[in-house]
Motif scaffolding. Sequence first.
Motif, PDB file in Angstrom:
ATOM      1  N   GLN A   1       0.995  -1.106  -0.269  1.00  0.00           N
ATOM      2  CA  GLN A   1       0.040   0.491  -0.075  1.00  0.00           C
ATOM      3  C   GLN A   1       0.719   1.301   0.046  1.00  0.00           C
ATOM      4  OE1 GLN A   1      -3.812   0.789  -0.299  1.00  0.00           O
ATOM      5  NE2 GLN A   1      -3.387  -0.524  -1.035  1.00  0.00           N
ATOM      6  N   ALA A   2       1.557   1.236  -0.814  1.00  0.00           N
ATOM      7  CA  ALA A   2       2.411   2.388  -1.125  1.00  0.00           C
ATOM      8  C   ALA A   2       2.562   3.099  -2.533  1.00  0.00           C
ATOM      9  CB  ALA A   2       3.837   2.067  -0.646  1.00  0.00           C
ATOM     10  N   VAL A   3       3.372   3.867  -2.860  1.00  0.00           N
ATOM     11  CA  VAL A   3       3.230   5.089  -4.101  1.00  0.00           C
ATOM     12  C   VAL A   3       4.778   3.470  -4.545  1.00  0.00           C
ATOM     13  CG1 VAL A   3       4.091   6.751  -5.088  1.00  0.00           C
ATOM     14  CG2 VAL A   3       1.962   6.865  -4.164  1.00  0.00           C
ATOM     15  N   VAL A   4       5.065   3.526  -5.522  1.00  0.00           N
ATOM     16  CA  VAL A   4       6.443   3.255  -6.257  1.00  0.00           C
ATOM     17  C   VAL A   4       6.413   4.069  -6.923  1.00  0.00           C
ATOM     18  CG1 VAL A   4       7.249   0.857  -6.792  1.00  0.00           C
ATOM     19  CG2 VAL A   4       5.524   0.532  -5.062  1.00  0.00           C
ATOM     20  N   VAL A   5       7.935   4.573  -7.115  1.00  0.00           N
ATOM     21  CA  VAL A   5       8.617   4.792  -8.454  1.00  0.00           C
ATOM     22  C   VAL A   5       9.315   3.803  -8.739  1.00  0.00           C
ATOM     23  CG1 VAL A   5       9.358   7.018  -9.501  1.00  0.00           C
ATOM     24  CG2 VAL A   5       8.210   6.634  -7.122  1.00  0.00           C
ATOM     25  N   SER A   6       9.547   2.844  -9.697  1.00  0.00           N
ATOM     26  CA  SER A   6      10.409   2.273 -11.168  1.00  0.00           C
ATOM     27  C   SER A   6      11.437   3.171 -11.385  1.00  0.00           C
ATOM     28  CB  SER A   6       9.877   0.792 -10.759  1.00  0.00           C
ATOM     29  OG  SER A   6      10.492   0.178 -11.613  1.00  0.00           O
ATOM     30  N   ILE A   7      12.600   2.334 -11.502  1.00  0.00           N
ATOM     31  CA  ILE A   7      13.221   3.741 -12.027  1.00  0.00           C
ATOM     32  C   ILE A   7      14.469   2.458 -13.163  1.00  0.00           C
ATOM     33  CG2 ILE A   7      13.580   5.603 -10.695  1.00  0.00           C
ATOM     34  CD1 ILE A   7      16.639   4.253  -9.835  1.00  0.00           C
ATOM     35  N   ASP A   8      14.597   2.782 -14.758  1.00  0.00           N
ATOM     36  CA  ASP A   8      15.306   2.477 -15.097  1.00  0.00           C
ATOM     37  C   ASP A   8      16.859   3.001 -15.735  1.00  0.00           C
ATOM     38  OD1 ASP A   8      15.409   0.381 -17.397  1.00  0.00           O
ATOM     39  OD2 ASP A   8      14.159   1.780 -19.218  1.00  0.00           O
ATOM     40  N   TYR A   9      17.636   2.822 -14.690  1.00  0.00           N
ATOM     41  CA  TYR A   9      18.659   2.865 -15.059  1.00  0.00           C
ATOM     42  C   TYR A   9      20.271   2.417 -15.825  1.00  0.00           C
ATOM     43  CZ  TYR A   9      19.352  -1.594 -12.115  1.00  0.00           C
ATOM     44  OH  TYR A   9      20.085  -2.941 -12.545  1.00  0.00           O
TER      45      TYR A   9
END
Length: 316
Positions: free
Chosen positions: A109-117
């Motif tokens: 139950q969280a905002v998730v920010v997935s990054i493309d490094y």
Amino acid sequence: MPLDSELAETLAAAAKAGAPRLETLGPEKARIQYRSLTFDSIPHGRIVPVASTEYIKVPGGAGELDAKVYRPEGEGPFPTILFIHGGGWVIGDLDTHENTARGLCRGSQAVVVSIDYRLAPEHRFPAGLQDAVEAARWIHTNLSSLGGDERWAVAGDSAGGNLAAVVSEVLTSEHTPPQAQLLIYPSVEIDGSAYPSRSQNARGYSLEVTTMDWFVQSYLGDHDKTDPRVSPLRSQNLATLPPSLIAIAEFDPLRDEGAAFGAALRDAGVFAEVVCYDGMIHGFAGMTHKSEGAKNAAEDIYRRFGDLLRSDISTC
């Protein structure tokens, strides 16, 4: 406990198909094969539902990075989690870890920010780490606009768990510590040959030791493997790290170093829960559409991490 029966069937089918090992393909073809085994193999009905998704750009070490925001159902504001995907620093992207990011969003139950490094070998160490650190700094200063409150955390699987642990240390040294970190079968000791799990699970369980060697060479080149920025288990600053959940798998070459990292954190005075998932293999969090056992294990990880994020355990 025996290997999960559905995962055993998946491994047997892959062996019968004769798919080449990733290290024999080179980076570009390895990325294509990895995507075919992950995102491309997920039936439409097995995509984990979330309230919404949004593609954004975030700062990296040498320019903007692609990123994707996942928002959970329910009333916010929510905690925010930076998610750093795995893939040996060489393969993997936003798509290959789509269901993992979605599951983390929904389950915790969280905002998730997935990054493309940036990936190796085109961009060797410390490029990927620099990207992750810059993204973490930006996320920390933009929590409200992302839909979160003041709580934030870092998470990653495998090589992403390696980067997440180092990001936690860097951001803590800058007096902007995450409230918690989630490390899913992390690589935390590059030279882990002394750990029994490296030999016990060297072949036949998804992640091959020969593939690991290729990942490390691609990522590090001639760089010192004892550098704590690549082997965070060697850090002298473990006491500064946030409360941690470390998930490991019974049939994983990285199992023992993950357990050792948890023990080292506890010895340093940091809350660290290590959960070993019996019958599981490396990468199981991305195999929830192939195994009910993997699905249950992944959901347990995300629930536990959501509880940790909302607990009163203080950072050390």
